[in-house]
Design a protein around this motif. Structure first.
Motif, PDB file in Angstrom:
ATOM      1  N   ILE A 104       0.835  -1.203   0.000  1.00 50.65           N
ATOM      2  CA  ILE A 104       0.000   0.000   0.000  1.00 50.65           C
ATOM      3  C   ILE A 104       0.868   1.251   0.000  1.00 50.65           C
ATOM      4  CG2 ILE A 104      -1.723   1.305   1.294  1.00 50.65           C
ATOM      5  CD1 ILE A 104      -2.798  -1.281  -0.015  1.00 50.65           C
ATOM      6  N   LEU A 105       1.927   1.260   0.824  1.00 53.23           N
ATOM      7  CA  LEU A 105       2.831   2.407   0.867  1.00 53.23           C
ATOM      8  C   LEU A 105       3.459   2.644  -0.505  1.00 53.23           C
ATOM      9  CD1 LEU A 105       4.474   4.576   2.439  1.00 53.23           C
ATOM     10  CD2 LEU A 105       6.199   2.797   2.816  1.00 53.23           C
ATOM     11  N   SER A 106       3.970   1.578  -1.117  1.00 50.67           N
ATOM     12  CA  SER A 106       4.600   1.704  -2.428  1.00 50.67           C
ATOM     13  C   SER A 106       3.605   2.220  -3.461  1.00 50.67           C
ATOM     14  CB  SER A 106       5.163   0.354  -2.871  1.00 50.67           C
ATOM     15  OG  SER A 106       6.228  -0.057  -2.045  1.00 50.67           O
ATOM     16  N   ALA A 107       2.403   1.654  -3.455  1.00 48.78           N
ATOM     17  CA  ALA A 107       1.388   2.071  -4.422  1.00 48.78           C
ATOM     18  C   ALA A 107       1.015   3.532  -4.232  1.00 48.78           C
ATOM     19  CB  ALA A 107       0.144   1.185  -4.290  1.00 48.78           C
ATOM     20  N   SER A 108       0.920   3.976  -2.986  1.00 46.37           N
ATOM     21  CA  SER A 108       0.555   5.372  -2.730  1.00 46.37           C
ATOM     22  C   SER A 108       1.636   6.330  -3.220  1.00 46.37           C
ATOM     23  CB  SER A 108       0.292   5.592  -1.238  1.00 46.37           C
ATOM     24  OG  SER A 108       1.490   5.508  -0.478  1.00 46.37           O
ATOM     25  N   MET A 109       2.893   5.928  -3.087  1.00 45.94           N
ATOM     26  CA  MET A 109       3.977   6.760  -3.592  1.00 45.94           C
ATOM     27  C   MET A 109       3.945   6.835  -5.121  1.00 45.94           C
ATOM     28  SD  MET A 109       5.706   8.182  -1.217  1.00 45.94           S
ATOM     29  CE  MET A 109       7.039   8.752  -2.276  1.00 45.94           C
ATOM     30  N   LEU A 110       3.673   5.718  -5.774  1.00 47.15           N
ATOM     31  CA  LEU A 110       3.584   5.725  -7.230  1.00 47.15           C
ATOM     32  C   LEU A 110       2.401   6.571  -7.705  1.00 47.15           C
ATOM     33  CD1 LEU A 110       4.440   2.012  -8.130  1.00 47.15           C
ATOM     34  CD2 LEU A 110       5.963   3.986  -7.916  1.00 47.15           C
ATOM     35  N   ALA A 111       1.300   6.517  -6.961  1.00 49.37           N
ATOM     36  CA  ALA A 111       0.141   7.343  -7.294  1.00 49.37           C
ATOM     37  C   ALA A 111       0.491   8.820  -7.159  1.00 49.37           C
ATOM     38  CB  ALA A 111      -1.040   6.981  -6.393  1.00 49.37           C
ATOM     39  N   MET A 112       1.234   9.163  -6.129  1.00 45.97           N
ATOM     40  CA  MET A 112       1.634  10.557  -5.931  1.00 45.97           C
ATOM     41  C   MET A 112       2.551  11.030  -7.056  1.00 45.97           C
ATOM     42  SD  MET A 112       1.449  13.318  -4.167  1.00 45.97           S
ATOM     43  CE  MET A 112       0.713  12.817  -2.604  1.00 45.97           C
ATOM     44  N   ILE A 113       3.467  10.162  -7.471  1.00 48.81           N
ATOM     45  CA  ILE A 113       4.368  10.513  -8.573  1.00 48.81           C
ATOM     46  C   ILE A 113       3.560  10.803  -9.840  1.00 48.81           C
ATOM     47  CG2 ILE A 113       6.127   9.598 -10.142  1.00 48.81           C
ATOM     48  CD1 ILE A 113       7.266   8.074  -7.678  1.00 48.81           C
ATOM     49  N   GLU A 114       2.604   9.949 -10.146  1.00 47.32           N
ATOM     50  CA  GLU A 114       1.795  10.155 -11.347  1.00 47.32           C
ATOM     51  C   GLU A 114       0.942  11.420 -11.234  1.00 47.32           C
ATOM     52  OE1 GLU A 114      -0.382   6.796 -12.769  1.00 47.32           O
ATOM     53  OE2 GLU A 114       1.365   5.477 -12.768  1.00 47.32           O
ATOM     54  N   TYR A 115       0.440  11.696 -10.035  1.00 44.89           N
ATOM     55  CA  TYR A 115      -0.337  12.919  -9.838  1.00 44.89           C
ATOM     56  C   TYR A 115       0.531  14.153 -10.091  1.00 44.89           C
ATOM     57  CZ  TYR A 115      -2.628  16.764  -7.404  1.00 44.89           C
ATOM     58  OH  TYR A 115      -3.167  17.982  -7.093  1.00 44.89           O
ATOM     59  N   CYS A 116       1.739  14.149  -9.540  1.00 42.16           N
ATOM     60  CA  CYS A 116       2.630  15.296  -9.717  1.00 42.16           C
ATOM     61  C   CYS A 116       3.023  15.464 -11.178  1.00 42.16           C
ATOM     62  CB  CYS A 116       3.870  15.136  -8.845  1.00 42.16           C
ATOM     63  SG  CYS A 116       3.548  15.284  -7.075  1.00 42.16           S
ATOM     64  N   GLU A 117       3.227  14.355 -11.875  1.00 48.28           N
ATOM     65  CA  GLU A 117       3.531  14.432 -13.305  1.00 48.28           C
ATOM     66  C   GLU A 117       2.379  15.066 -14.072  1.00 48.28           C
ATOM     67  OE1 GLU A 117       6.548  10.656 -14.080  1.00 48.28           O
ATOM     68  OE2 GLU A 117       4.382  10.359 -14.240  1.00 48.28           O
ATOM     69  N   VAL A 143       0.083  17.140 -12.898  1.00 46.22           N
ATOM     70  CA  VAL A 143       0.014  18.563 -12.559  1.00 46.22           C
ATOM     71  C   VAL A 143       1.058  19.347 -13.343  1.00 46.22           C
ATOM     72  CG1 VAL A 143       0.380  20.247 -10.721  1.00 46.22           C
ATOM     73  CG2 VAL A 143      -0.979  18.200 -10.278  1.00 46.22           C
ATOM     74  N   ALA A 144       2.287  18.816 -13.390  1.00 44.15           N
ATOM     75  CA  ALA A 144       3.359  19.502 -14.100  1.00 44.15           C
ATOM     76  C   ALA A 144       3.075  19.613 -15.595  1.00 44.15           C
ATOM     77  CB  ALA A 144       4.678  18.767 -13.882  1.00 44.15           C
ATOM     78  N   ALA A 145       2.413  18.599 -16.144  1.00 42.96           N
ATOM     79  CA  ALA A 145       2.114  18.595 -17.578  1.00 42.96           C
ATOM     80  C   ALA A 145       0.807  19.302 -17.908  1.00 42.96           C
ATOM     81  CB  ALA A 145       2.054  17.153 -18.085  1.00 42.96           C
ATOM     82  N   GLY A 146       0.062  19.667 -16.869  1.00 41.79           N
ATOM     83  CA  GLY A 146      -1.226  20.322 -17.088  1.00 41.79           C
ATOM     84  C   GLY A 146      -2.273  19.398 -17.659  1.00 41.79           C
TER      85      GLY A 146
END
Length: 259
Positions: free
Chosen positions: A85-98, A100-103
């Motif tokens: 769950i921890l690993s998956a949540s970090m990967l989800a956060m990475i994709e969210y930030c990507e 946001v950065a890409a609009g």
């Protein structure tokens, strides 16, 4: 040197000094030995699921995941599922930030980054809890021995096409089992990523701490790591992680792929 770089430099220097402090190292081992008798690592959770790890190692893993930005995290040993769950949540956060950065708008139903867990016994109540968790959409699980040739073949097939891979080994802690896991899964680790071997601290613990377990001093993940590194110079122990954490169940276990 800018302010951030200077701060990071000072942190590395402070950690290196702590790592070289033999008195502090002795106190750390003593504390781990005594706290282990109280099952300290069982006290914590990740997004609602028990994780059975030290808080320091939880922080270390999230730091590595954020730095590496892996496409795939492979974990042997599932237990209650907290680490998945921890690993998956970090990967989800990475994709969210990507996104946001890409609009762009993130579609959570189509995750690009995934977590694969392997365990010889995924108990039904844990499986249900993992599969009904909000992070379930990016988690896959395989039941079977992590060193069974058929399971190894499945994992290697699953990993095809992923460029950045991080590996975490945390199942059976005997020397032979961990060494077999290293031979099977460490090669999947991408350059500059990590193969993290947990519970290497067993080598530093008194034998009476594990009276009902098949592992102990001289037969544990740390001895497997030492043996593996004898013939695999493409990996090295990241001492900077050890120095920084001090309190960890994985001393000598943070293996960075350097070639």
């Amino acid at each position: 040197m800018d302010v951030t770089a200077q701060f990071e430099k000072e942190c590395l220097e402070n950690a290196a000094a702590a790592g070289a402090d033999t008195n502090l190292q002795h106190l750390t081992v003593q504390w781990i030995q005594e706290s282990a008798r109280h099952k300290y690592s069982y006290n914590f959770s990740a997004l609602g699921r028990p994780i059975i790890q030290y808080p320091q190692d939880i922080v270390a893993m999230q730091e590595l995941i954020w730095a590496i930005q892996p496409d795939l995290i492979i974990e042997t040993g599932i237990a209650h599922g907290g680490s998945l769950i921890l690993s998956a949540s970090m990967l989800a956060m990475i994709e969210y930030c990507e996104a946001v950065a890409a609009g762009t708008v993130l579609d959570p139903s189509k995750p690009k980054r995934r977590v694969l867990g392997i365990d010889i016994d995924i108990r039904e109540h844990n499986k249900t809890a993992i599969e009904t968790h909000p992070m379930a959409g990016r988690i896959d699980m395989i039941q079977g021995s992590s060193i069974d040739p058929d399971i190894i073949e499945q994992v290697h097939g699953y990993a095809e096409g992923y460029k950045r891979v991080l590996v975490s080994l945390d199942s059976n802690h005997t020397h032979d089992h961990v060494l077999a896991e290293l031979e099977a899964y460490a090669p999947l680790t991408s350059l500059d990523s990590y193969c993290v071997v947990f519970d290497t601290v067993i080598e530093d613990m008194p034998d009476d701490l594990y009276p009902d377990r098949p592992w102990g001093t001289g037969d544990n993940p740390k001895t497997a790591v030492w043996k593996y590194l004898e013939t695999h110079p493409e990996f090295e122990i990241d001492r900077a992680v050890d120095n920084k954490l001090l309190v960890s169940v994985a001393p000598d276990g943070f293996l960075k792929r350097v070639a």
